[in-house]
Motif scaffolding. Structure first.
Motif, PDB file in Angstrom:
ATOM      1  N   HIS A 179      -3.095   4.381   5.376  1.00  0.00           N
ATOM      2  CA  HIS A 179      -4.314   3.559   4.936  1.00  0.00           C
ATOM      3  C   HIS A 179      -3.705   2.203   4.411  1.00  0.00           C
ATOM      4  CE1 HIS A 179      -6.581   7.280   4.977  1.00  0.00           C
ATOM      5  NE2 HIS A 179      -5.891   7.828   4.067  1.00  0.00           N
ATOM      6  N   PHE A 180      -4.027   1.205   5.289  1.00  0.00           N
ATOM      7  CA  PHE A 180      -3.615  -0.488   4.828  1.00  0.00           C
ATOM      8  C   PHE A 180      -4.734  -0.492   3.697  1.00  0.00           C
ATOM      9  CE2 PHE A 180      -1.676  -0.120   8.853  1.00  0.00           C
ATOM     10  CZ  PHE A 180      -0.457  -0.456   8.514  1.00  0.00           C
ATOM     11  N   THR A 181      -4.080  -0.829   2.409  1.00  0.00           N
ATOM     12  CA  THR A 181      -4.988  -1.101   1.233  1.00  0.00           C
ATOM     13  C   THR A 181      -4.285  -2.006   0.518  1.00  0.00           C
ATOM     14  OG1 THR A 181      -6.384  -0.205  -0.614  1.00  0.00           O
ATOM     15  CG2 THR A 181      -4.173   0.767   0.120  1.00  0.00           C
ATOM     16  N   GLY A 182      -4.995  -2.347  -0.926  1.00  0.00           N
ATOM     17  CA  GLY A 182      -4.572  -3.385  -1.822  1.00  0.00           C
ATOM     18  C   GLY A 182      -4.999  -3.030  -2.909  1.00  0.00           C
ATOM     19  N   GLY A 183      -5.340  -4.037  -3.744  1.00  0.00           N
ATOM     20  CA  GLY A 183      -5.886  -5.274  -3.488  1.00  0.00           C
ATOM     21  C   GLY A 183      -6.556  -5.428  -1.927  1.00  0.00           C
ATOM     22  N   GLU A 184      -6.483  -6.667  -1.753  1.00  0.00           N
ATOM     23  CA  GLU A 184      -7.344  -6.935  -0.402  1.00  0.00           C
ATOM     24  C   GLU A 184      -6.297  -7.100   0.824  1.00  0.00           C
ATOM     25  OE1 GLU A 184      -8.957  -6.933   2.573  1.00  0.00           O
ATOM     26  OE2 GLU A 184     -10.295  -6.795   1.114  1.00  0.00           O
ATOM     27  N   PRO A 185      -6.024  -5.924   1.581  1.00  0.00           N
ATOM     28  CA  PRO A 185      -5.216  -6.311   2.597  1.00  0.00           C
ATOM     29  C   PRO A 185      -5.378  -7.340   3.537  1.00  0.00           C
ATOM     30  CG  PRO A 185      -6.655  -4.404   2.829  1.00  0.00           C
ATOM     31  CD  PRO A 185      -6.858  -4.944   1.586  1.00  0.00           C
ATOM     32  N   LEU A 186      -6.460  -7.913   3.842  1.00  0.00           N
ATOM     33  CA  LEU A 186      -6.691  -8.850   4.794  1.00  0.00           C
ATOM     34  C   LEU A 186      -5.872 -10.044   4.198  1.00  0.00           C
ATOM     35  CD1 LEU A 186     -10.485  -8.353   5.728  1.00  0.00           C
ATOM     36  CD2 LEU A 186      -8.568  -8.087   7.154  1.00  0.00           C
TER      37      LEU A 186
END
Length: 368
Positions: free
Chosen positions: A56-63
């Motif tokens: 899962h690419f996540t964050g915060g905002e991964p973009l």
């Protein structure tokens, strides 16, 4: 005990985010140092060797990471299923297409409310209209879509909670899945608990509507209502148990069992910048601390549910008792269960305004 095989990597690639949600799961002290592209690629390689099958690419905002396409491409090349967890803010149709082409398998978009004005107020950002546009792009690009909405007093108000509206939005947008996630009261949500905590009546009404729609939409949309912590008698099996199936790597490379574990100040979490991920997973003292059952106090040690809920949430136990090894106070058998009762009684009493996480805009500095 020997470490079990993990199956999910939560790649928290940044804490930067344009939103300021009062229930944000990021720590109160945000991390500004971020791993390089090469370092993240090594993490992905090591995770796949450990047995991880999804990331899962996540964050915060991964973009906010300009190298996100490269990281997705690396995961795809390794044969790992990739899920993008995003607010949608900062996305363009072209970038979503590039991420699809790089190998993104699924996109989860967070929404704060089904109502535009309310959603923007909760996020403290005028972004709801853009989110709807991003959701449309995701579907046009043929990507599976989950909508996620965190539930709290601000969108479960009586007499008409938002569950029907959120489900209608999922149907209108062609979502495959709707996750109705009751707030977990750690980090920013704990700081804002008095304002965010709903009433039992609000939760019961929401659960009833969610169950209705889950049955009505079976086979079309998967409607998931995540159990709340403060209104049950038993705790959730948080992350399927401490460091059993999930690896969480933070922006600076520290390795955790979950997104909130950095709040446990009595543990020291190691970084992939110091030694390989596999070594940390198998024998890090912090990850070993609450694996299995040997650490459990009573009543957990003799409880018939100890291999079902694994003693509950260690982060919540620490936040509410100061002892990460205590039985989760969400459990009615916990000697600390009274703090949950007191929290419910104190909801809404404080005149203090909502605390907001400091913004670190996705456009404020160049992503790595």
């Amino acid at each position: 005990m020997s470490a079990p095989r993990p199956y999910t990597l939560i790649a928290e690639v940044t804490h930067r985010c344009p939103l300021a949600c009062p229930y944000c799961s990021n720590p109160l002290e945000l991390v500004h140092d971020e791993l390089s592209t090469a370092a993240w690629e090594r993490v992905l390689e090591d995770a796949e060797e450990l047995g991880v099958v999804q990331v899962h690419f996540t964050g915060g905002e991964p973009l906010a990471r300009r190298d996100l396409e490269a990281l997705v491409g690396k995961a795809h090349a390794l044969g790992v299923y990739t899920n993008l967890v995003t607010s949608g803010i900062g996305a363009t149709r072209e970038r979503l297409a590039a991420l699809r082409d790089a190998g993104v398998d699924h996109v989860q978009v967070s929404i704060q409310s089904a109502r535009a004005e309310r959603a923007d107020a909760i996020a403290d950002y005028q972004g709801h209209a853009r989110k709807l546009e991003v959701i449309r792009w995701v579907r046009e690009l043929g990507l599976p879509l989950t909508l996620n909405c965190v539930l709290h007093a601000g969108n479960l108000d009586e007499p008409a909670n938002e569950i029907d509206e959120l489900v209608a939005l999922a149907e209108q947008t062609g979502a495959d899945r709707l996750e109705l996630a009751n707030t977990q009261y750690v980090a920013w949500a704990l700081a804002n608990r008095e304002a965010l905590l709903p009433t039992r009546e609000q939760l019961e009404a929401a659960a009833e509507r969610a169950t209705h729609h889950k049955q009505r939409l079976a086979g079309r949309i998967d409607v998931l209502f995540v159990k709340p912590d403060y209104f049950g008698t038993t705790p959730k099996a948080c992350m399927d148990g401490w460091a059993r199936r999930f690896i969480h790597v933070g922006p600076d490379g520290r390795v955790f069992p979950c997104h909130a574990a950095s709040t446990i100040t009595t543990l020291s979490f190691e970084s992939v910048t110091d030694r390989p991920l596999a070594q940390i997973w198998h024998n890090s003292p912090a990850l070993e601390a609450f694996r299995g059952e040997l650490w459990m106090p009573e009543p957990c040690a003799s409880c018939e549910r100890k291999d079902v809920d694994f003693g509950g949430c260690r982060c919540q136990a620490f936040a509410l008792t100061g002892d990460a090894g205590a039985t989760d106070p969400a459990c009615e058998r916990s000697p600390h269960h009274h703090v949950i009762d007191e929290a419910r009684l104190s909801r809404g009493r404080s005149a203090r305004g909502l605390l907001r996480r400091g913004r670190s805009s996705a456009r404020s500095r160049e992503a790595r």
